[in-house]
Scaffold this active site. Structure first.
Site, PDB file in Angstrom:
ATOM      1  N   LYS A  89       8.975  -1.278   7.832  1.00  0.00           N
ATOM      2  CA  LYS A  89       7.737  -1.431   7.061  1.00  0.00           C
ATOM      3  C   LYS A  89       6.814  -2.528   7.603  1.00  0.00           C
ATOM      4  CE  LYS A  89       8.497   1.646   3.759  1.00  0.00           C
ATOM      5  NZ  LYS A  89       7.635   2.832   3.585  1.00  0.00           N
ATOM      6  N   GLU A 111       1.972  -0.930  -3.054  1.00  0.00           N
ATOM      7  CA  GLU A 111       2.955  -0.341  -3.952  1.00  0.00           C
ATOM      8  C   GLU A 111       4.302  -0.435  -3.254  1.00  0.00           C
ATOM      9  OE1 GLU A 111       3.427   2.300  -0.907  1.00  0.00           O
ATOM     10  OE2 GLU A 111       1.496   1.590  -1.630  1.00  0.00           O
ATOM     11  N   SER A 377      16.219   2.805   9.468  1.00  0.00           N
ATOM     12  CA  SER A 377      14.907   2.275   9.079  1.00  0.00           C
ATOM     13  C   SER A 377      14.976   0.950   8.337  1.00  0.00           C
ATOM     14  CB  SER A 377      14.154   3.296   8.230  1.00  0.00           C
ATOM     15  OG  SER A 377      14.904   3.647   7.083  1.00  0.00           O
TER      16      SER A 377
END
Length: 393
Positions: A89, A111, A377
């Protein structure tokens, strides 16, 4: 069929921009300037420097020998879990906040579900000395307590959302409402490859550093710059978009997407949007959506907070419907089993999201000579309470 984005932000019939009138100018401004800004030399120089010196890229491409023996193929793990903040991210958060800064915005919205995007955005906002507000479903605030504390420590305001089933969809709704009330000074950093154009494309571009590195690393380790298979989990689809980006039109590479089956696609406790969804509009784009006959959202369920979303990015809807990607629903118990397996045989505790991708390996018939790259991830720190509860699975 070539995978490409048209001038109106569509991948085939999926995508577009369906936004409230009050935000129309924001999206128009962003659509007109984002490519020029992110392709400029000064932007690329700063972005690349931060990815290298702050995020810690390139992330390793690790040949998992014991896992390979279990699966019956040569399995490489793209270690996004080793990035600063513990997930992929941060790539997108750094890219978008640099864009926001160049557009003169002073307030950042985000969010988050699993909390990794919230932490990444709060981190980037602290780095750039910008105000940050993160919306997070109350359910996720409780199950991702550690990440909530990290965001607060980084100086972000975390707003628990109590509407709906109090997870990612509801957090996204509230973030959009906030943006509608502050359109002039606020930039919304969307964490996944969802939303109205240009967000799906923009997120994919910032995350494409993953596949860019895979090409270079495979050339060094295998003598060729492409694998036979790429495997990634999909909720909204940012890590998968980044993993696939430079291979979208390379037919030598098979694309595997693992989505959250929850308790099963034949139950009402699932987040398998591609498997169960129908065409609709959610959060500004046309994609596959979990909805009833009246177009009302069906609340999704997954043990994984990051995959608990009733939609999918338009790129992934297109890949699935055209047959470019194979989509495999993975149930909670399968994801947990895969997480414990990787931990025991490779000493890597993966995030629950990545565990869905790991479980997908057991559903594909590989040849011994196949080269498989799977993106881990995120790391499993945030999911330890769930793992502890299910340790005897």
């Amino acid at each position: 069929m070539k995978v490409e984005l048209d001038a109106n932000g569509y991948y085939g019939r999926f995508g577009g921009s369906f936004v409230p009138e009050i935000l129309h100018r924001n999206f128009e401004e962003l659509s007109k300037c984002y490519l020029e800004i992110i392709n400029s030399e000064d932007f690329k120089e700063e972005f690349d420097m931060l990815l290298r010196d702050y995020v810690g890229r390139p992330s390793p491409l690790y040949l998992a020998k014991r896992l390979s023996a279990e699966i019956g193929a040569k399995v490489y793990l793209k270690r996004e879990d080793l990035n600063h903040t513990g997930a992929h991210k941060i790539n997108n958060a750094i890219g978008q906040i640099l864009l926001a800064k160049r557009m003169g915005k002073t307030r950042i919205l985000a969010e988050t579900g699993a909390g990794q995007h919230g932490v990444a955005t709060a981190t980037a906002a602290a780095l750039m000395n910008m105000q940050c507000v993160v919306y997070m479903g109350e359910t996720d605030v409780e199950r991702q307590f550690l990440n909530v504390q990290k965001m607060k420590m980084l100086g972000a305001t975390v707003v628990p959302v109590t509407s709906g089933n109090k997870t990612l969809k509801d957090a996204t709704n509230e973030a959009f409402r906030d943006w509608c009330n502050h359109p002039e000074d606020t930039f919304y950093i969307i964490g996944s490859a969802v939303g109205a154009h240009p967000y799906p494309d923009m997120v994919a571009r910032f995350q494409s550093v993953i596949s860019e590195e895979i090409k270079k690393q495979l050339m060094e380790q295998e003598g060729r710059d492409y694998p036979d298979y790429l495997v990634a989990c999909v909720g909204g689809g940012s890590n998968a978009a980044g993993t696939f980006y430079h291979y979208l039109n390379d037919e030598r590479v098979k694309l595997i997407e693992a989505e959250a089956g929850g308790l099963g696609v034949d139950t009402d406790k699932t987040a398998a949007t591609i498997y169960c969804g129908t065409e609709g509009i959610l959060h500004g784009s046309r994609s596959l959506v979990m909805q009833d006959e009246d177009g009302q959202i069906i609340e999704p369920y997954s043990i994984s907070a990051g995959l608990d979303y009733p939609g999918i990015g338009p790129l992934h809807a297109h890949l699935a419907k055209t047959g470019r990607a194979e989509v495999l629903p993975i149930n909670d118990d399968e994801a947990l089993k895969a997480a414990f397996e990787l931990t025991k045989i490779e000493g890597i505790i993966p995030a629950l999201e990545s565990s869905h991708a790991l479980a997908a390996l057991h559903k594909v018939k590989f040849k011994p000579e196949d080269v498989v790259v799977l993106t881990v991830s995120g790391r499993g720190d945030k999911d330890m309470p769930t793992y502890i509860k299910n340790f005897n699975v």
